[in-house]
Design a protein around this motif. Structure first.
Motif, PDB file in Angstrom:
ATOM      1  N   LEU A 229       0.713  -1.102  -0.058  1.00 49.98           N
ATOM      2  CA  LEU A 229       0.180  -0.183   0.095  1.00 49.98           C
ATOM      3  C   LEU A 229       0.933   1.164  -0.192  1.00 49.98           C
ATOM      4  CD1 LEU A 229      -2.746   1.180   0.083  1.00 49.98           C
ATOM      5  CD2 LEU A 229      -2.843   0.968   2.569  1.00 49.98           C
ATOM      6  N   LEU A 230       1.964   1.292   0.700  1.00 54.08           N
ATOM      7  CA  LEU A 230       2.722   2.385   0.906  1.00 54.08           C
ATOM      8  C   LEU A 230       3.565   2.602  -0.266  1.00 54.08           C
ATOM      9  CD1 LEU A 230       4.055   2.143   4.624  1.00 54.08           C
ATOM     10  CD2 LEU A 230       2.235   3.809   3.942  1.00 54.08           C
ATOM     11  N   SER A 231       3.883   1.682  -1.169  1.00 49.25           N
ATOM     12  CA  SER A 231       4.721   1.883  -2.468  1.00 49.25           C
ATOM     13  C   SER A 231       3.851   2.300  -3.476  1.00 49.25           C
ATOM     14  CB  SER A 231       5.090   0.478  -2.745  1.00 49.25           C
ATOM     15  OG  SER A 231       4.093  -0.486  -3.439  1.00 49.25           O
ATOM     16  N   LEU A 232       2.714   2.420  -3.341  1.00 43.87           N
ATOM     17  CA  LEU A 232       1.686   3.201  -4.363  1.00 43.87           C
ATOM     18  C   LEU A 232       2.284   4.822  -4.424  1.00 43.87           C
ATOM     19  CD1 LEU A 232      -1.605   1.428  -3.568  1.00 43.87           C
ATOM     20  CD2 LEU A 232      -0.382   1.206  -5.608  1.00 43.87           C
ATOM     21  N   PRO A 233       2.060   5.285  -5.642  1.00 48.70           N
ATOM     22  CA  PRO A 233       2.412   6.634  -5.784  1.00 48.70           C
ATOM     23  C   PRO A 233       1.458   7.418  -5.113  1.00 48.70           C
ATOM     24  CG  PRO A 233       1.646   5.948  -7.834  1.00 48.70           C
ATOM     25  CD  PRO A 233       1.700   4.749  -7.079  1.00 48.70           C
ATOM     26  N   SER A 234       1.791   8.789  -4.505  1.00 50.40           N
ATOM     27  CA  SER A 234       0.985   9.590  -3.489  1.00 50.40           C
ATOM     28  C   SER A 234      -0.025  10.313  -4.508  1.00 50.40           C
ATOM     29  CB  SER A 234       2.026  10.767  -2.898  1.00 50.40           C
ATOM     30  OG  SER A 234       2.626  11.423  -3.935  1.00 50.40           O
ATOM     31  N   TRP A 235       0.305  10.291  -6.068  1.00 49.89           N
ATOM     32  CA  TRP A 235      -0.748  11.171  -6.703  1.00 49.89           C
ATOM     33  C   TRP A 235      -2.079  10.142  -6.732  1.00 49.89           C
ATOM     34  CZ3 TRP A 235      -2.642   8.446 -10.988  1.00 49.89           C
ATOM     35  CH2 TRP A 235      -1.867   7.559 -11.763  1.00 49.89           C
ATOM     36  N   LEU A 236      -1.820   8.912  -6.739  1.00 56.19           N
ATOM     37  CA  LEU A 236      -3.055   8.107  -6.833  1.00 56.19           C
ATOM     38  C   LEU A 236      -4.183   8.708  -6.001  1.00 56.19           C
ATOM     39  CD1 LEU A 236      -4.320   5.780  -8.512  1.00 56.19           C
ATOM     40  CD2 LEU A 236      -3.518   4.314  -6.593  1.00 56.19           C
ATOM     41  N   GLU A 237      -4.038   9.158  -4.816  1.00 57.25           N
ATOM     42  CA  GLU A 237      -4.880   9.498  -3.620  1.00 57.25           C
ATOM     43  C   GLU A 237      -4.779  11.025  -3.706  1.00 57.25           C
ATOM     44  OE1 GLU A 237      -5.310   9.506   1.271  1.00 57.25           O
ATOM     45  OE2 GLU A 237      -3.816   8.478   0.349  1.00 57.25           O
ATOM     46  N   ASN A 238      -4.017  11.783  -3.739  1.00 58.03           N
ATOM     47  CA  ASN A 238      -3.992  13.090  -3.650  1.00 58.03           C
ATOM     48  C   ASN A 238      -4.391  13.741  -5.117  1.00 58.03           C
ATOM     49  OD1 ASN A 238      -2.909  13.033  -1.057  1.00 58.03           O
ATOM     50  ND2 ASN A 238      -0.970  12.941  -1.820  1.00 58.03           N
ATOM     51  N   GLY A 239      -3.925  13.277  -6.113  1.00 52.03           N
ATOM     52  CA  GLY A 239      -4.429  13.874  -7.410  1.00 52.03           C
ATOM     53  C   GLY A 239      -5.631  13.279  -7.995  1.00 52.03           C
ATOM     54  N   ILE A 240      -5.998  12.069  -7.796  1.00 49.92           N
ATOM     55  CA  ILE A 240      -7.413  11.684  -8.392  1.00 49.92           C
ATOM     56  C   ILE A 240      -8.478  11.903  -7.308  1.00 49.92           C
ATOM     57  CG2 ILE A 240      -8.700   9.485  -8.887  1.00 49.92           C
ATOM     58  CD1 ILE A 240      -5.956   8.321 -10.032  1.00 49.92           C
ATOM     59  N   GLY A 241      -8.252  11.996  -6.135  1.00 46.63           N
ATOM     60  CA  GLY A 241      -9.371  12.226  -5.250  1.00 46.63           C
ATOM     61  C   GLY A 241      -9.463  11.174  -4.162  1.00 46.63           C
ATOM     62  N   LYS A 242      -9.583  11.558  -2.868  1.00 40.45           N
ATOM     63  CA  LYS A 242      -9.624  10.735  -1.805  1.00 40.45           C
ATOM     64  C   LYS A 242     -11.019   9.878  -2.013  1.00 40.45           C
ATOM     65  CE  LYS A 242      -6.711  12.983   1.310  1.00 40.45           C
ATOM     66  NZ  LYS A 242      -6.158  13.775   0.723  1.00 40.45           N
ATOM     67  N   GLY A 243     -12.170  10.489  -2.355  1.00 41.32           N
ATOM     68  CA  GLY A 243     -13.224   9.881  -2.414  1.00 41.32           C
ATOM     69  C   GLY A 243     -13.006   8.638  -3.679  1.00 41.32           C
ATOM     70  N   VAL A 244     -12.547   8.729  -4.529  1.00 39.19           N
ATOM     71  CA  VAL A 244     -12.572   7.744  -5.621  1.00 39.19           C
ATOM     72  C   VAL A 244     -11.374   6.823  -5.043  1.00 39.19           C
ATOM     73  CG1 VAL A 244     -11.682   7.274  -8.185  1.00 39.19           C
ATOM     74  CG2 VAL A 244     -13.035   9.542  -7.520  1.00 39.19           C
ATOM     75  N   TYR A 245     -10.421   7.255  -4.538  1.00 33.40           N
ATOM     76  CA  TYR A 245      -9.574   6.220  -4.055  1.00 33.40           C
ATOM     77  C   TYR A 245      -9.947   5.265  -2.932  1.00 33.40           C
ATOM     78  CZ  TYR A 245      -4.941   4.915  -1.586  1.00 33.40           C
ATOM     79  OH  TYR A 245      -3.761   4.260  -1.014  1.00 33.40           O
ATOM     80  N   LEU A 246     -10.726   5.898  -2.009  1.00 32.58           N
ATOM     81  CA  LEU A 246     -11.423   4.939  -0.946  1.00 32.58           C
ATOM     82  C   LEU A 246     -12.405   3.967  -1.664  1.00 32.58           C
ATOM     83  CD1 LEU A 246     -11.770   4.410   2.082  1.00 32.58           C
ATOM     84  CD2 LEU A 246     -13.236   6.215   2.241  1.00 32.58           C
ATOM     85  N   SER A 247     -13.212   4.592  -2.562  1.00 36.83           N
ATOM     86  CA  SER A 247     -14.481   3.944  -3.197  1.00 36.83           C
ATOM     87  C   SER A 247     -13.668   2.715  -4.036  1.00 36.83           C
ATOM     88  CB  SER A 247     -14.992   4.786  -4.223  1.00 36.83           C
ATOM     89  OG  SER A 247     -15.865   5.832  -3.612  1.00 36.83           O
ATOM     90  N   ALA A 248     -12.587   3.018  -4.692  1.00 36.85           N
ATOM     91  CA  ALA A 248     -12.050   1.784  -5.504  1.00 36.85           C
ATOM     92  C   ALA A 248     -11.553   0.642  -4.419  1.00 36.85           C
ATOM     93  CB  ALA A 248     -10.730   2.323  -6.236  1.00 36.85           C
TER      94      ALA A 248
END
Length: 253
Positions: free
Chosen positions: A78-97
């Motif tokens: 989980l920590l190896s994922l790039p930060s833009w995946l959460e911060n750029g795309i949006g926390k709502g989409v990130y958590l929903s996925a």
């Protein structure tokens, strides 16, 4: 990410085995009777019969882990994922996925065990949700037009599936199901990407709020727009809410 248990022994099922979605058989014998903690029996996913009658297990099992090693492996992924995946795309989409992928991963695992002895095995772990975040990343990269980075994500998934064939008791179906669930969320509800005249100007960099990693993925002059999503994210949760209200067995969740 989850709970690590350890406690009293209890009877699970006669002749069954217990497995982690990213790991190994936890217990085997005439009676698999080792509890992994106070929440394990109430939350672990078992395709049949437990999850068939208690639908919350399709989600709750993603927050259980069989050991500190199991938890540590998923935390590292989980920590190896790039930060833009959460911060750029949006926390709502990130958590929903992430949440949807846990469910779709367990659904895929259940379908893969229909008619077999594995239907009584217990499946736990967050790897389905993590694979869903990889699916979200791939969908986002394809919408950006970054085919090279999307190919790299797919290559990582192929390596993971190959690993699942080499190591016993890894749920490859759960990983693939989670990946597909995350990809669908990214494709249907993730932001679209537009070219900005302002960002293309020589002085446009001062107006660019994207972090360095996100800008590298999108390319110059591109910015995300939630208005360009195929469906607003709220439609997903409205649909889930309607399904829960309409089906009595889901209301029990």
């Amino acid at each position: 990410l989850g709970l690590v248990g350890g406690g009293a022994s209890v009877v699970i099922a006669s002749g069954s085995s217990m497995r982690g979605a990213m790991g190994r058989v936890i217990g085997r014998g005439p009676i698999a009777a080792h509890s992994m903690g106070p929440f394990f029996l109430d939350c672990a996913h078992q395709p049949y019969p437990l999850s068939y009658f208690q639908k919350h297990r399709f989600l709750s099992s993603g927050f259980l882990h069989g050991s500190l090693l199991h938890l540590g492996m998923n935390l590292r992924a989980l920590l190896s994922l790039p930060s833009w995946l959460e911060n750029g795309i949006g926390k709502g989409v990130y958590l929903s996925a992430y949440l949807v992928a846990i469910v779709t991963g367990n659904i895929a695992h259940s379908l893969s065990t229909v008619g077999g002895r594995a239907a009584s095995s217990l499946c736990i772990g967050a790897s389905g949700g993590i694979c869903g975040l990889y699916g979200l990343m791939m969908a986002s990269l394809l919408k950006m037009g970054n085919a090279d980075a999307a190919y790299y994500v797919m290559k990582q998934m192929v390596w993971l599936i190959a690993f699942g064939y080499l190591v016993p008791n890894v749920s490859n179906a759960g990983h693939v199901g989670g990946f597909v669930g995350g990809w669908l969320i990214g494709y249907l509800f993730g932001p679209g990407y537009e070219r900005s005249y302002t960002l293309n100007r020589a002085d446009g960099g001062s107006n660019d709020k994207a972090d360095v990693q996100f800008r590298q993925m999108m390319g110059s002059g591109i910015y995300p727009s939630s208005e360009q999503a195929i469906f607003p994210l709220k439609y997903l949760w409205m649909g889930i809410g309607v399904a829960v209200l309409a089906k009595p067995d889901l209301r029990m969740v």
